[in-house]
Design an enzyme around this catalytic site. Structure first.
Site, PDB file in Angstrom:
ATOM      1  N   CYS A  55     -47.024  94.455 -29.430  1.00 43.40           N
ATOM      2  CA  CYS A  55     -47.690  95.630 -29.996  1.00 43.40           C
ATOM      3  C   CYS A  55     -48.780  95.224 -30.985  1.00 43.40           C
ATOM      4  CB  CYS A  55     -46.679  96.534 -30.686  1.00 43.40           C
ATOM      5  SG  CYS A  55     -45.408  97.178 -29.580  1.00 43.40           S
ATOM      6  N   ARG A 132     -45.435 101.731 -23.057  1.00 37.05           N
ATOM      7  CA  ARG A 132     -46.861 101.548 -23.365  1.00 37.05           C
ATOM      8  C   ARG A 132     -47.680 102.488 -22.471  1.00 37.05           C
ATOM      9  NH1 ARG A 132     -46.602  97.079 -26.505  1.00 37.05           N
ATOM     10  NH2 ARG A 132     -44.810  95.729 -26.115  1.00 37.05           N
TER      11      ARG A 132
END
Length: 220
Positions: A55, A132
């Site tokens: 991330c 995601r």
């Protein structure tokens, strides 16, 4: 005593749908989505958790290339199921350690409302972390393209920018994009819909014709 509490029903948004409205706390203050980024495109993306390695690379990628999104009249909007305090701490940590500043709003979705509203929570992957996801939303707040990635695979920033530009150019010139298209390549002219249009296409020497139904041209 009768329970009158209404249960919120969530459904997975699809391409062409109006983007679901919501209110949320972000690192840049409270927003209402339908009032956010007036007359602009929005790329809204979720990440599983703050202070995690993949991330961090992804959010840094958005931050480093934010000027390219700005040039395409596009606002960035991040999200994860973390508190606003975690977001702020992570933003500051990355700025101090890597010199990258996440200068775009990140939604603190602790109650998972936005994640569920946009189908970012997918139980077979995780029940507590958003996958995601990337939503491309046009100025009319219509969803134009959706990408989903699992928790362990990072996104491709070149592809995100490529498809954003493709959507905008397609809208402007009413054309389509072939395989592996990138800015500067020839685009596909819509196929004819009548015999008259087919004959006109066959006799048109101003475009590159593979066949009457598949023709390309350069954009001036």
């Amino acid at each position: 005593m009768e329970n009158t509490e209404q249960k919120v029903i969530y459904s997975m948004p699809r391409i062409g749908d109006k983007a679901p409205d919501f209110e949320a706390i972000t690192t840049k203050g409270k927003i209402r989505f339908l009032d956010f980024a007036k007359d602009k495109w929005v790329v809204m993306f979720s990440h599983p958790a703050d202070f995690t390695p993949v991330c961090t690379t992804e959010m840094s990628g958005f931050a480093v290339r934010k000027n390219e999104f700005d040039a395409l009249n596009t606002e960035l909007l991040g999200l994860s199921i973390d508190s606003i305090h975690a977001h702020l701490g992570w933003v500051n940590n990355v700025r101090n350690n890597m010199g990258v500043y996440f200068d775009f709003p990140i939604i603190a979705d602790l109650d998972m409302h936005v994640s569920k509203l946009y189908g970012m929570l997918q139980p077979n992957e995780s029940e507590t972390a958003a996958v995601r996801a990337v939503f491309f939303i046009d100025p009319e707040k219509k969803i134009r393209l959706i990408m989903y990635y699992p928790l362990n695979v990072g996104r491709n920033m070149d592809e995100i920018l490529r498809v954003l530009e493709a959507l905008q150019i397609s809208d402007k010139y009413k054309v389509a994009m072939p395989l592996d298209w990138k800015k500067g390549d020839k685009v596909i002219v819509p196929p004819p819909k009548t015999l008259a249009e087919m004959e006109e296409r066959i006799n048109d020497d101003s475009i590159e014709k593979i066949d009457f139904y598949l023709a390309k041209k350069e954009l001036v």
